[in-house]
Design an enzyme around this catalytic site. Structure first.
Site: not given
Ligand code: NAD
Length: 508
Positions: A159, A183, A236, A291, A392
């Site tokens: 997001f 996605k 995540s 992140c 985090e």
């Molecule tokens: P998230 O893991 O909740 O979601 C990421 C993606 O996975 C989204 O498209 C979401 O729809 C999908 N998703 C969510 N829950 C799921 C599940 N149970 N099963 C399958 N798919 C699922 O992450 P978020 O809250 O959108 O983003 C924040 C996280 O992303 C933080 O931990 C942040 O550190 C990380 N992040 C990392 C980087 C990097 O480059 N390392 C960059 C940006 C964000």
């Protein structure tokens, strides 16, 4: 059941984008999108699943051979046109980011511009895809390598950067000649369809770039689909690990770039005014939902004592409010649930014995009482045994840790389970040199708090902040999204034919 209805990007019901056109779903197959500044529902986003993923992958598979065979310069010209359109629409993209995510408009615009850097990298694709030729590896035999596309690829994105992070993935995948299913996060979907529309307007062929909205079911469908060859996931660690394990188990190439807890190490000789600016900007920018946010400051000697009043002074001047309002420094948290989670984390830190120097929990925005606003929080005396040190939080919560020596501070950073970004603040070049050699974190800043490498370089963490062998973007991105082919070649020469031999071919 799905029906196809032409629909521009900003209408309240968003559409999947499959095979070059919007695919709208019935209202009961959608979920709400909130404007976090007001708390109001401002759009509905489709909850796609296996059927939509199957359809998008089929479109991507059908489009692949022609896109793979498109002359490189013609492919590159699509990227030049796409870059121009994205640039023209940068403010519209930024406004959609602010609307869905809450970050301030200047911050959203900066996100778009940093995403564009990777589109610009993709414009040079003929150079990035060049191979290597070695003549005469044996008598009258030449060898060469080149990089070819994989086929259907996928991007699953978070997001917090609805434009920049996807743009770190799909331009490289497409430039390499792959087709793709993206996605996006359902929390911040507004800018996705506009990117797909602009791709089409730039001359991108139908089926090459597809968008499917959804959650867990859509992600599983991508991970399990036999025609998807490679996936880059950003989000995540828990979900990234699932995508990595289940994807690689099925023979896919998977890169997961995941959660973080970044620390800045401050030496006593640092320029403290500059360091205080850096701490506040990196800790609270985008409400700490980056992140690469620095959420811990590890001060050596008396550094924290001297920095603390400078940081407090700056915090007192911060303006929290709707992201479109001029002069606002920090917008709301992206969702009501996440706001509650951050509030719980502040309580955990307090119970663990961290000193709450500034407490953001009670903040309400007077004109937007239903917005998901939170003030900033500053912890002092954070210690490595605390959960708020280890985990985090992903919100505007900044913690200060005191250490006696550089070695102790370095050890703390190197012992952390996350390893995304870090930074050192010092005026001693020798100390900075030592740090960049000794620190076990791949993205390093020297007096730079958010060391996100430029868009044409690679980006990625280590340990629990990344899974897979290669980083995103840059040289690694090209390697990730291509398969190297190694050709050994001989041409018959009239009148010259070696005798038949069953001996393993030597290179003499
Ligand atoms: P998230 O893991 O909740 O979601 C990421 C993606 O996975 C989204 O498209 C979401 O729809 C999908 N998703 C969510 N829950 C799921 C599940 N149970 N099963 C399958 N798919 C699922 O992450 P978020 O809250 O959108 O983003 C924040 C996280 O992303 C933080 O931990 C942040 O550190 C990380 N992040 C990392 C980087 C990097 O480059 N390392 C960059 C940006 C964000």
């Amino acid at each position: 059941m799905t029906t196809e209805i032409a629909q521009p990007a900003t209408l309240p019901i968003l559409s999947h984008w499959i095979d070059g056109r919007p695919v709208e779903v019935l209202p009961e197959q959608t979920g709400p999108v909130h404007n976090p500044a007001t708390g109001a529902v401002i759009a509905r986003v489709p909850r796609g699943g296996r059927a939509e993923v199957d359809r998008a992958v089929a479109a991507a598979k059908a489009a692949f051979p022609a896109w793979r065979d498109t002359p490189l310069i013609a492919r590159s010209q699509v990227f030049f046109a796409f870059r121009e359109l994205l640039f023209q629409h940068r403010e519209e993209l930024a406004a959609l980011i602010t609307r869905d995510h809450g970050k301030t408009f200047p911050d959203a615009l900066a996100e778009v511009m940093r995403g564009l850097e990777t589109v610009e990298f993709a414009c040079g694709l003929p150079v990035h895809l060049a191979g290597m030729t070695t003549p005469n590896v044996s008598t009258k035999v030449d060898a060469y390598t080149f990089r070819g596309p994989l086929g259907v690829t996928a991007a699953i994105t978070p997001f917090n950067f609805p434009v920049m992070v996807p743009m770190w993935i799909y331009p490289i995948a497409l430039a390499a000649g792959n087709t793709l299913v993206w996605k996006p996060s359902s929390h911040t979907p507004g800018a996705a369809q506009l990117q797909a529309e602009l791709w089409k307007e730039a001359g991108g062929p139908d089926g090459v770039f597809n968008v499917v909205y959804g959650g867990r079911e859509a992600v599983s469908a991508i991970v399990e689909h036999p025609d998807v060859r490679a996936i880059q996931f950003v989000g995540s660690t828990a979900v990234g690990r699932y995508v990595h394990e289940e994807g690689t188990k099925r023979g896919k190439r998977v890169g997961s770039y995941t959660s973080a807890k970044n620390a800045m190490l401050v030496l006593p000789d640092a320029d403290l005014e500059m360091t205080a600016d850096a701490a506040v900007a990196a800790g609270y920018g985008s409400a700490g939902e980056r992140c690469m946010a620095q959420t811990l400051l590890i001060g050596v000697g008396d550094t924290v004592d001297r920095l603390r009043p400078l940081i407090e002074e700056r915090i007192a001047k911060l303006r929290v409010g709707p992201g479109m309002e001029p002069g606002v420094d920090m917008g709301p948290i992206y969702s009501a649930e996440h706001r509650e989670s951050i509030i719980r984390w502040i309580g955990v830190g307090e119970a663990e014995g961290a000193e709450v120097v500034v407490d953001g929990r009670a903040f309400r925005h007077p004109e937007n009482p239903d917005g998901f606003f939170l003030g900033v929080t500053l912890f002092d005396h954070v210690t490595p045994d605390m959960k708020v040190y280890q985990e985090e939080i992903f919100g505007p919560v900044f913690g200060m840790v005191r250490t006696a020596t550089y070695d102790e501070a370095l050890r703390l950073i190197n012992d952390h389970k996350y390893a995304n970004g870090t930074a050192i603040f010092t005026t001693d070049g020798g100390a900075a040199r030592r740090f960049r050699l000794e620190v076990d974190v791949p993205m390093i800043g020297v007096n730079v708090p958010i060391p996100v490498p430029a868009g044409y370089l690679s980006f990625g963490g280590a340990k629990e902040s990344a899974m897979g062998d290669l980083a995103m973007r840059g040289e690694d991105g090209v390697r990730f999204f291509t398969q190297q082919k190694m050709v050994t070649e001989r041409w018959p020469e009239p009148g010259r034919r070696a005798a038949l031999s069953l001996v393993f071919p030597g290179n003499a």
